[in-house]
Enzyme design. Structure first.
Site, mmCIF file in Angstrom:
data_model
loop_
_atom_site.group_PDB
_atom_site.id
_atom_site.type_symbol
_atom_site.label_atom_id
_atom_site.label_comp_id
_atom_site.label_asym_id
_atom_site.label_seq_id
_atom_site.Cartn_x
_atom_site.Cartn_y
_atom_site.Cartn_z
ATOM 1 N N CYS A 81 78.499 -5.974 41.908
ATOM 2 C CA CYS A 81 79.510 -6.814 42.538
ATOM 3 C C CYS A 81 78.932 -7.574 43.729
ATOM 4 O O CYS A 81 77.902 -7.216 44.284
ATOM 5 C CB CYS A 81 80.708 -5.959 42.969
ATOM 6 S SG CYS A 81 82.182 -6.955 43.271
ATOM 7 N N ASP A 82 79.681 -8.588 44.141
ATOM 8 C CA ASP A 82 79.223 -9.644 45.047
ATOM 9 C C ASP A 82 78.250 -9.227 46.143
ATOM 10 O O ASP A 82 77.099 -9.638 46.159
ATOM 11 C CB ASP A 82 80.441 -10.304 45.714
ATOM 12 C CG ASP A 82 81.331 -10.996 44.700
ATOM 13 O OD1 ASP A 82 80.968 -11.009 43.513
ATOM 14 O OD2 ASP A 82 82.387 -11.521 45.091
ATOM 15 N N LYS A 83 78.705 -8.442 47.125
ATOM 16 C CA LYS A 83 77.866 -8.158 48.295
ATOM 17 C C LYS A 83 76.759 -7.164 47.992
ATOM 18 O O LYS A 83 75.810 -7.040 48.766
ATOM 19 C CB LYS A 83 78.720 -7.633 49.462
ATOM 20 C CG LYS A 83 79.895 -8.516 49.824
ATOM 21 C CD LYS A 83 79.489 -9.957 50.037
ATOM 22 C CE LYS A 83 80.685 -10.875 50.114
ATOM 23 N NZ LYS A 83 81.449 -10.991 48.863
ATOM 24 N N CYS A 104 82.469 -4.263 37.395
ATOM 25 C CA CYS A 104 81.177 -4.780 37.883
ATOM 26 C C CYS A 104 80.129 -3.684 37.977
ATOM 27 O O CYS A 104 78.937 -3.927 37.770
ATOM 28 C CB CYS A 104 81.330 -5.400 39.270
ATOM 29 S SG CYS A 104 82.917 -6.147 39.619
ATOM 30 N N ASP A 135 85.128 -7.226 45.514
ATOM 31 C CA ASP A 135 85.975 -8.268 46.084
ATOM 32 C C ASP A 135 87.244 -8.527 45.289
ATOM 33 O O ASP A 135 88.291 -8.828 45.854
ATOM 34 C CB ASP A 135 85.182 -9.575 46.204
ATOM 35 C CG ASP A 135 84.137 -9.505 47.309
ATOM 36 O OD1 ASP A 135 83.879 -8.394 47.803
ATOM 37 O OD2 ASP A 135 83.576 -10.551 47.669
ATOM 38 N N SER A 142 85.927 -17.255 47.949
ATOM 39 C CA SER A 142 85.349 -16.611 46.782
ATOM 40 C C SER A 142 84.552 -17.631 45.990
ATOM 41 O O SER A 142 84.819 -18.828 46.032
ATOM 42 C CB SER A 142 86.471 -16.048 45.911
ATOM 43 O OG SER A 142 85.996 -15.720 44.633
ATOM 44 N N GLU A 167 87.384 -13.395 52.314
ATOM 45 C CA GLU A 167 87.499 -14.496 51.353
ATOM 46 C C GLU A 167 88.966 -14.862 51.181
ATOM 47 O O GLU A 167 89.842 -14.009 51.312
ATOM 48 C CB GLU A 167 86.904 -14.109 50.008
ATOM 49 C CG GLU A 167 85.403 -13.938 50.041
ATOM 50 C CD GLU A 167 84.827 -13.592 48.678
ATOM 51 O OE1 GLU A 167 85.610 -13.269 47.761
ATOM 52 O OE2 GLU A 167 83.601 -13.630 48.539
ATOM 53 N N CYS A 203 82.303 -10.529 37.376
ATOM 54 C CA CYS A 203 83.067 -11.731 37.025
ATOM 55 C C CYS A 203 82.191 -12.738 36.287
ATOM 56 O O CYS A 203 81.058 -13.008 36.693
ATOM 57 C CB CYS A 203 83.651 -12.364 38.275
ATOM 58 S SG CYS A 203 84.857 -11.328 39.121
#
Length: 574
Positions: free
Chosen positions: A129-131, A56, A88, A477, A451, A201
């Site tokens: 990435c996510d956060k 990521c 994550d 997630s 998650e 992702c």
């Protein structure tokens, strides 16, 4: 752009570059090879969440170099710095996930502190990435200096025996392996094939959801968030972002001019339309909070309720982010929503134009089936639904994209951590029709609001994804699918009703009516509440403990400070 056209009279960098008293400060800049002319120009922070933790983030530093060229070409002086990322996919399924949501606050805080300490005039933020996406956008809104957001791009799909796969297939393969459907060799082949490039992702999990949000909210350039990480065209977006932030300085267009109640509603609409991650219901209130705008879980859910689901994306659908980009990108999704009255077209964006003006030359593509016209949606209601009832007075959230059954009722099985539930699932110690409850995983009780992808993916891999329900005060997630309800509030650690459940209690979830209730009357709930005692965690020091002391409810975004409504001065105006 001529740097002389941008006066430093009101820019933060005047505090470190202007006047005889700042000679010591300038000496440090000269030490790094800057010229007198470069020091006199606006200083632009180029912040990336680069690290070697996951694909990521791995391309972000390279992309940042192109951003810096764009800044320099427009007569600005870029100053690069990095912040952390917790990925994550690697933190998932163990104690490391407690660090994930905490990292959102650390990212926002660290970008703020770096910008404040060095008096940078503008910000270009790169996240993967996510956060890291909401964390970077929160920092932009908090600082309120001219800013452009850049998403590092999604990963390319993997190939396994003639079909495209993603990391979602790996998590679900773990469940298949646990019941003997696939062999050790099959699992190894899948895990080695699923992630073939740099990038986040590939499906509409949290990273791509928040990337979609960035374009819809107006903080990112059109099309920039859809291009996969390995595509060379990303350099064009990166260079353009560097140039654009200089224009924003000149015109003094700031994030709080862009992030408004209307633009937040636009962001929620694209989440719903794309079947995006339920985590958006946590991050949008947190971004709003930085601007001093009240926009909580119920406000998000209201938008979800009235917005159709139109993008056939995984995990509920069949396509990945790469496919949507090649079909027309996020603007294609936004165009049909705008044309059918689901977006506010008058919202300003980082282009200097309104959202509607950005969409003027976006043509509909009849040769694709990734995005359906909003007039002919996949389903009339959104891909994500808000819930409320006596089990969740402060609300809960469920992702319904791709689900055929929207109602569920059954006896509960209570687990006080994800590990307890995952072990039971792995050993098949549950029955069809059960409602699995994972509690004490909320923002304060976890601490960190983990998650639950490992558990839900294992259920799906066992063929039980639609045959049981799962409820938690933690999160899911963006890759989660099945009847999974998260963000239940108040959380168990705060004595919420989820803490009072006992094995065998019957819970009913209705994603059509938007309700979640346990078959207990008020007297019984009050009796149990009187007997309930707070539960200590084993995190009594360090960053996670510190987070637990200040974090608020998931309903309001699990934020840790008073926000824009309470500030007495804004950094951009120092």
């Amino acid at each position: 752009m001529d740097a002389k056209a941008i006066s430093k009279a009101r820019l933060p960098s005047r505090h470190v570059t202007e006047g005889p008293a700042r000679a010591p400060h300038r000496s440090y800049l000269y030490a790094m090879g800057l010229s007198q002319a470069e020091i006199a120009q606006p200083l632009v922070g180029v912040a990336s969440c680069w690290n070697e933790a996951a694909p990521c983030n791995i391309s972000l530093m390279r992309q940042a170099q192109v951003v810096k060229k764009g800044v320099a070409a427009a007569k600005g002086t870029p100053r690069e710095f990095c912040t952390i990322t917790v990925t994550d996919g690697i933190a998932m399924g163990h104690q490391g996930m407690k660090a994930s949501l905490v990292s959102r606050e650390v990212i926002a805080d660290s970008v703020e502190l770096t910008m404040r300490g060095h008096c940078y005039d503008a910000l270009v933020g790169l996240a993967g990435c996510d956060k890291s996406l909401p964390g970077m956008m929160m920092a932009m809104v908090r600082l309120n200096v001219p800013s452009v957001f850049i998403y590092g791009g999604s990963i390319l799909p993997g190939s396994y025996r003639g079909r495209e796969i993603s990391v979602q297939d790996v998590f679900e393969a773990v469940g298949q392996h646990s019941v003997g459907t696939i062999s050790d060799d099959d699992l190894l082949e899948i895990e080695q094939a699923a992630c073939p490039s740099a990038g986040s992702c590939g499906a509409q999990f949290t990273a791509n959801t928040m990337a979609t949000v960035a374009e819809a909210m107006g903080l990112a350039l059109p099309y920039s968030c859809g291009a996969p990480a390995p595509y060379e065209m990303r350099d064009r977006f990166n260079f353009a972002a560097g140039e654009k932030v200089m224009e924003l300085i000149a015109r003094q267009i700031r994030p709080r001019d862009i992030v408004t109640r209307k633009s937040l509603e636009n962001a929620a609409a694209v989440v719903s339309a794309s079947g995006g991650s339920t985590n958006a219901a946590l991050h949008l209130p947190a971004i709003a909070h930085e601007a001093g705008i009240e926009f909580d879980l119920f406000d998000v859910a209201e938008i979800f309720k009235r917005t159709p689901y139109i993008a056939d994306l995984k995990p509920g659908g069949k396509y990945l982010a790469k496919h949507m980009f090649e079909a027309g990108g996020i603007p294609l999704l936004m165009k049909t929503l705008l044309d059918n009255g689901y977006l506010h077209g008058d919202c300003p964006t980082v282009t200097g134009r309104t959202l509607a003006e950005n969409m003027e030359h976006v043509a509909w593509n009849d040769e694709q089936d990734v995005v359906h016209p909003a007039s002919r949606p996949i389903t009339k209601t959104g891909g994500v639904v808000g819930l409320k009832g006596n089990l969740a007075p402060e609300g809960a959230i469920v992702k319904v994209a791709g689900m055929a059954v929207l109602k569920f009722s059954g006896p509960v099985r209570c687990f006080d951590s994800e590990e307890e539930c995952f072990e039971a699932v792995s050993k098949r110690l549950y029955k069809e029709g059960d409602v699995l409850v994972i509690r004490y995983e909320g923002p304060k009780g976890g601490p960190g609001m983990r998650e639950m992808l490992a558990t839900t993916a294992a259920l799906y891999g066992q063929g039980m994804g639609g045959k049981v329900a799962l409820i938690t005060d933690g999160r899911f997630s963006g890759a989660t699918r099945g009847f999974c309800i998260g963000h239940v509030g108040p959380e168990a650690a705060a004595g919420g009703p989820i803490a009072l459940l006992k094995d065998g209690d019957v819970v009913t979830i209705d994603a059509v009516a938007g309700t979640i209730d346990v078959a207990l009357d008020d007297d019984e709930l009050a009796k149990r509440a009187k007997a309930w005692k707070p539960r200590e965690t084993d995190y009594e020091s360090g960053a996670i403990w510190k987070y637990a002391q200040t974090v608020g409810s998931a309903r309001d975004g699990a934020v840790t400070h008073p926000g824009g409504a309470k500030e007495k001065h804004c950094y951009a105006d120092i």
